[in-house]
Write an enzyme that holds these catalytic residues in place. Structure first.
Site, PDB file in Angstrom:
ATOM      1  N   GLY A  88      10.263 -23.616 -34.732  1.00 18.17           N
ATOM      2  CA  GLY A  88       8.715 -23.005 -33.543  1.00 18.17           C
ATOM      3  C   GLY A  88       8.223 -24.152 -33.293  1.00 18.17           C
ATOM      4  CB  ALA A  89       6.581 -26.094 -31.153  1.00 15.90           C
TER       5      ALA A  89
ATOM      6  CE  LYS B 209      10.885 -28.442 -31.648  1.00 18.57           C
ATOM      7  NZ  LYS B 209      10.030 -27.900 -33.180  1.00 18.57           N
TER       8      LYS B 209
END
Length: 224
Positions: free
Chosen positions: A108-109, A36
């Site tokens: 992902g973000a 992350k």
């Protein structure tokens, strides 16, 4: 492919639980590492997405930069006075984690084109630095998902980035007409396989139950 980048059509579509479920599913008989790179919306001691994946899937998880404000990473970093590593540097850190065999999952973000570094580069840009990678696109079940999914898929195809397929991030216990029709139409309209659907509230399951049931949620091949 040996790297799966988990992106979503929007924030809150279930990327974290899909990452955890994929990690649990693919971990049978092989090595799994989860990354992350950027986490927003948590302070220094709060459990974040990486902790949730670790709890549910029981696999090795690495977190990069953590930012307090629940905003896009570039905005949160600017407010905190933090210089984010470039996507090339983030990719290098992910490559360093990659096991000799098995899978590396990258969560992902936010959505695909949310900025991840000071230059505004995004997860699609990061993917260009990760050989043997492909995207898993996490989608909603209900109204609006067809448009949102096709926009994300179109953006990936415009950049000539491989897409493994789609996953419904939260499949309702009692799907309505729109949910059922979308499930049928998404693969055809997107031209991609539906790799699986995660039951709504799956994260509330005890970890051992989550890991066992995850084996029934996907049609994705386990080999890397």
């Amino acid at each position: 492919m040996s790297v799966l980048l988990v992106t979503g059509t929007d924030t809150g579509v279930g990327k974290t639980v899909v990452t955890a479920a994929l990690a649990a599913y693919l971990s049978r008989g092989t090595t799994i590492v989860v990354s992350k790179p950027l986490q927003t919306g948590v302070d220094a001691v709060e459990p974040g997405d990486a902790d949730e994946v670790r709890r549910l899937a029981g696999v090795e998880v690495h977190e990069g930069v953590r930012l307090r404000d629940a905003l896009a990473p570039t905005t949160a970093a600017r407010r905190a006075g933090v210089d984010l590593p470039s996507v090339k540097e983030q990719a290098a850190a992910i490559e360093a984690l990659r096991p000799p065999s098995g899978w590396t999952l990258v969560e992902g973000a936010g959505g695909l084109l949310v900025g991840l570094d000071g230059e505004g580069r995004n997860l699609a840009d990061l993917a260009t630095h990760l050989p043997h990678s492909a995207f898993v696109v996490v989608v909603r079940a209900g109204l609006g998902t067809l448009n949102h999914t096709l926009l994300t898929v179109e953006a990936l195809r415009a950049r000539k980035l491989p897409i493994a397929g789609l996953v419904v991030g939260a499949w309702p216990e009692h799907p309505d007409l729109a949910d059922r029709c979308n499930l049928e139409e998404l693969p055809d309209l997107a031209g991609l396989p539906l790799l699986g659907k995660i039951p709504a509230n799956a994260a509330a399951l005890p970890p051992e139950v989550f890991r066992a049931q995850a084996q029934t949620w996907f049609t994705f091949p386990r080999f890397s």
